[in-house]
Design a protein around this motif. Structure first.
Motif, short mmCIF file in Angstrom:
data_model
loop_
_atom_site.label_atom_id
_atom_site.label_comp_id
_atom_site.label_asym_id
_atom_site.label_seq_id
_atom_site.Cartn_x
_atom_site.Cartn_y
_atom_site.Cartn_z
N LEU A 96 0.83 -1.21 0.00
CA LEU A 96 0.00 0.00 0.00
C LEU A 96 0.87 1.25 0.00
O LEU A 96 0.62 2.19 -0.77
CB LEU A 96 -0.93 0.01 1.21
CG LEU A 96 -2.04 -1.03 1.24
CD1 LEU A 96 -2.84 -0.91 2.54
CD2 LEU A 96 -2.95 -0.90 0.04
N LEU A 97 1.87 1.27 0.88
CA LEU A 97 2.71 2.47 1.00
C LEU A 97 3.67 2.63 -0.17
O LEU A 97 3.82 3.72 -0.71
CB LEU A 97 3.48 2.44 2.32
CG LEU A 97 2.65 2.54 3.59
CD1 LEU A 97 3.54 2.37 4.82
CD2 LEU A 97 1.90 3.85 3.65
N PHE A 98 4.35 1.55 -0.56
CA PHE A 98 5.36 1.64 -1.61
C PHE A 98 4.70 1.83 -2.98
O PHE A 98 4.84 2.87 -3.62
CB PHE A 98 6.26 0.41 -1.61
CG PHE A 98 7.40 0.50 -2.59
CD1 PHE A 98 8.59 1.10 -2.22
CD2 PHE A 98 7.30 -0.01 -3.87
CE1 PHE A 98 9.65 1.21 -3.12
CE2 PHE A 98 8.34 0.09 -4.78
CZ PHE A 98 9.51 0.70 -4.40
N SER A 99 3.98 0.81 -3.42
CA SER A 99 3.37 0.90 -4.75
C SER A 99 2.29 1.97 -4.78
O SER A 99 2.18 2.73 -5.75
CB SER A 99 2.79 -0.46 -5.16
OG SER A 99 3.84 -1.39 -5.37
N GLY A 100 1.49 2.05 -3.72
CA GLY A 100 0.43 3.05 -3.69
C GLY A 100 0.94 4.47 -3.81
O GLY A 100 0.38 5.28 -4.55
N SER A 101 2.02 4.76 -3.09
CA SER A 101 2.57 6.12 -3.18
C SER A 101 3.16 6.39 -4.56
O SER A 101 3.03 7.49 -5.09
CB SER A 101 3.63 6.35 -2.09
OG SER A 101 4.77 5.55 -2.30
N LEU A 102 3.77 5.39 -5.18
CA LEU A 102 4.33 5.58 -6.52
C LEU A 102 3.24 5.74 -7.57
O LEU A 102 3.36 6.58 -8.47
CB LEU A 102 5.27 4.43 -6.89
CG LEU A 102 6.62 4.44 -6.19
CD1 LEU A 102 7.42 3.19 -6.54
CD2 LEU A 102 7.41 5.68 -6.54
N TYR A 103 2.17 4.94 -7.47
CA TYR A 103 1.05 5.11 -8.41
C TYR A 103 0.49 6.53 -8.28
O TYR A 103 0.25 7.21 -9.28
CB TYR A 103 -0.09 4.13 -8.11
CG TYR A 103 0.18 2.68 -8.46
CD1 TYR A 103 0.63 2.30 -9.72
CD2 TYR A 103 -0.07 1.67 -7.53
CE1 TYR A 103 0.84 0.97 -10.05
CE2 TYR A 103 0.14 0.33 -7.84
CZ TYR A 103 0.59 -0.02 -9.09
OH TYR A 103 0.80 -1.33 -9.41
N THR A 104 0.26 6.95 -7.05
CA THR A 104 -0.34 8.27 -6.82
C THR A 104 0.60 9.39 -7.26
O THR A 104 0.17 10.36 -7.88
CB THR A 104 -0.74 8.43 -5.35
OG1 THR A 104 -1.54 7.30 -4.95
CG2 THR A 104 -1.53 9.69 -5.12
#
Length: 133
Positions: free
Chosen positions: A84-92
């Motif tokens: 959530l934090l790693f991929s989610g922050s990069l997507y966002t």
């Protein structure tokens, strides 16, 4: 022990999201928006997918193979939070250009690493089922 149905659903959803986000970043309107954003938007999106998909598989394996054991439960939680934090922050970051999200990404990476360490530590305590004599 049967797998936790909620974790199984979440693991499957994370796999679905990895594929659908990867495809949308490579084709169609999302791809065009990322290209138009310039800079590293496409690269950030690609990195998010690159880490998202294998960790979705790891969640599924943890759910199916070692569901219910405390150390592996912590591994599942850490990997899920890391995704959530790693991929989610990069997507966002890639989609919105919000640069401050770059500060969140390393926290996700630490959670992912912590999940793998938790697996290693849990495996250390697990007795071997086959012994060569």
């Amino acid at each position: 022990m049967s797998p936790d149905p909620l974790r199984l659903r979440i693991s499957a959803l994370m796999g679905f999201l990895a594929i659908s986000l990867g495809a949308s970043g490579a084709h169609g309107p999302v791809h065009e928006k990322l290209k138009a954003a310039g800079g590293q938007a496409l690269e950030h999106w690609g990195t998010a997918v690159q880490y998202h998909l294998p960790h979705a598989v790891a969640l599924l394996v943890l759910t199916l193979c070692v569901s219910g054991t405390r150390p592996f439960t912590w591994a599942w939680r850490l990997i899920f939070l890391g995704m959530l934090l790693f991929s989610g922050s990069l997507y966002t970051l890639a989609y919105t250009g919000m640069k401050w999200l770059g500060a969140v990404t390393p926290l996700g990476g630490l959670c992912l690493m912590g999940g793998w360490v938790a697996i290693a530590l849990a495996a250390k305590d697990k007795p071997s089922e086959s012994k060569n004599s």
